[in-house]
Scaffold this active site. Structure first.
Site, PDB file in Angstrom:
ATOM      1  N   SER A   4      -6.022 -10.970  -0.390  1.00 41.31           N
ATOM      2  CA  SER A   4      -5.276 -10.039   0.480  1.00 41.31           C
ATOM      3  C   SER A   4      -3.776  -9.948   0.196  1.00 41.31           C
ATOM      4  O   SER A   4      -3.084  -9.203   0.866  1.00 41.31           O
ATOM      5  CB  SER A   4      -5.484 -10.357   1.967  1.00 41.31           C
ATOM      6  N   THR A   5      -3.253 -10.694  -0.791  1.00 43.23           N
ATOM      7  CA  THR A   5      -1.800 -10.693  -1.002  1.00 43.23           C
ATOM      8  C   THR A   5      -1.326  -9.602  -1.954  1.00 43.23           C
ATOM      9  O   THR A   5      -0.125  -9.438  -2.146  1.00 43.23           O
ATOM     10  CB  THR A   5      -1.315 -12.058  -1.520  1.00 43.23           C
ATOM     11  N   GLY A   6      -2.242  -8.833  -2.525  1.00 39.70           N
ATOM     12  CA  GLY A   6      -1.865  -7.725  -3.404  1.00 39.70           C
ATOM     13  C   GLY A   6      -1.677  -6.453  -2.597  1.00 39.70           C
ATOM     14  O   GLY A   6      -0.869  -6.398  -1.675  1.00 39.70           O
ATOM     15  N   ASN A  58     -13.128  -4.935  -1.890  1.00 39.00           N
ATOM     16  CA  ASN A  58     -13.007  -3.984  -0.784  1.00 39.00           C
ATOM     17  C   ASN A  58     -14.369  -3.922  -0.085  1.00 39.00           C
ATOM     18  O   ASN A  58     -15.339  -4.510  -0.544  1.00 39.00           O
ATOM     19  CB  ASN A  58     -12.528  -2.610  -1.277  1.00 39.00           C
ATOM     20  N   VAL A 116      -7.497  -7.721  -8.727  1.00 40.66           N
ATOM     21  CA  VAL A 116      -8.486  -8.708  -9.171  1.00 40.66           C
ATOM     22  C   VAL A 116      -9.905  -8.137  -9.081  1.00 40.66           C
ATOM     23  O   VAL A 116     -10.759  -8.445  -9.917  1.00 40.66           O
ATOM     24  CB  VAL A 116      -8.340 -10.036  -8.392  1.00 40.66           C
ATOM     25  N   ASP A 117     -10.158  -7.295  -8.100  1.00 40.40           N
ATOM     26  CA  ASP A 117     -11.480  -6.680  -7.941  1.00 40.40           C
ATOM     27  C   ASP A 117     -11.848  -5.870  -9.188  1.00 40.40           C
ATOM     28  O   ASP A 117     -12.924  -6.032  -9.767  1.00 40.40           O
ATOM     29  CB  ASP A 117     -11.467  -5.794  -6.694  1.00 40.40           C
ATOM     30  N   TYR A 139      -3.325  -5.259  -0.277  1.00 37.00           N
ATOM     31  CA  TYR A 139      -3.603  -5.383   1.150  1.00 37.00           C
ATOM     32  C   TYR A 139      -2.394  -5.885   1.929  1.00 37.00           C
ATOM     33  O   TYR A 139      -2.402  -5.872   3.156  1.00 37.00           O
ATOM     34  CB  TYR A 139      -4.812  -6.272   1.399  1.00 37.00           C
TER      35      TYR A 139
END
Length: 183
Positions: free
Chosen positions: A124-126, A31, A40-41, A128
Site C-alpha cells: 500500500s505504500t506506492g 488490486n 509490484v503487481d 495507494y
C-alpha cells in the site's frame, strides 16, 4: 540488508526485486480484481507469465485486507499470495487495521499451505499512498506478533527504495528483543 533471528524465525530486510527471490511465496500488493496492474503487481504478473493471470481470473477478486494464493509459475517463488492493501484516506478509514490484516492473512495462508519462507513488499505504500513511515513499523510489528500463531521460518521484507529499506530496518531493529517463544 539486515537479518534478525527471532526464536524459530529469521526476519530479513533486503532491497531489490521481489520477483527474483527464491522463497516459497512472494506477496503481491494486488488490486481487488487480482488481474494485474502497476507497481509490484504488474512486475509480478509480467515475471510469472500469462498462467498467473489465467489462474487469478478464476479467483473472483479479493477484498481489501484479505489474501488469496496461486502458483508462482515462471517465478523462482513457488507461490504468490495476493493481498489487497488499503488506499490511504488520511488515516480515518480503518487503514491501519486493513493493512495489518494483509500481513496476518498472508502469513495464515502460508502456514495453511505448509510454506516456510515468504517475502513481503511494502504493501500500500506506492500508488495507494499509505505513508511509508507509518506502514513499515505496522508491517514489521504485525508480522512479529503473528509469528507466534503462524511460525514461518524465514520472512523477507523486500524493499524497492532506499527510504523503504531504511524504514523497515529501523522497525526490525526495534523488534529485535526477546519474543514470547524465544529459546
Amino acid at each position: 540488508m539486515i537479518v534478525v533471528e527471532r526464536g524459530r524465525a529469521v526476519l530479513e530486510v533486503a532491497q531489490g526485486d521481489i520477483t527474483r527471490l527464491d522463497v516459497d511465496a512472494i506477496v503481491n500488493a494486488a488490486n481487488r480484481t487480482l488481474l494485474g496492474g502497476g507497481g509490484v503487481d504488474g512486475a509480478i504478473h509480467r515475471a510469472a507469465g500469462p498462467e498467473l493471470l489465467a489462474e487469478c481470473r478464476m479467483l473472483g477478486g479479493c477484498e481489501t485486507g484479505e489474501a488469496k494464493i496461486t502458483k508462482g509459475y515462471r517465478l523462482p517463488a513457488r507461490h504468490v499470495i495476493h493481498t489487497v492493501g488499503p488506499v490511504w484516506q488520511g488515516g480515518e478509514a480503518d487503514e491501519d487495521r486493513l493493512l495489518a490484516s494483509c500481513y496476518r492473512k498472508s502469513l495464515a495462508l502460508a502456514a495453511a499451505h505448509g510454506l516456510s519462507s515468504i517475502a513481503f513488499p511494502a504493501i500500500s505504500t506506492g500508488v495507494y499512498g499509505f505513508p511509508p513511515e507509518r506502514a513499515a513499523p505496522l508491517a514489521v510489528g504485525t508480522v512479529v506478533e503473528t509469528l507466534v500463531e503462524y511460525p514461518i521460518g524465514r520472512i523477507v521484507f523486500c524493499c524497492f527504495s532506499d527510504e523503504s529499506t531504511r524504514l523497515h530496518v529501523t522497525a526490525l531493529k526495534a523488534h529485535a528483543g526477546p519474543t514470547p517463544w524465544s529459546s
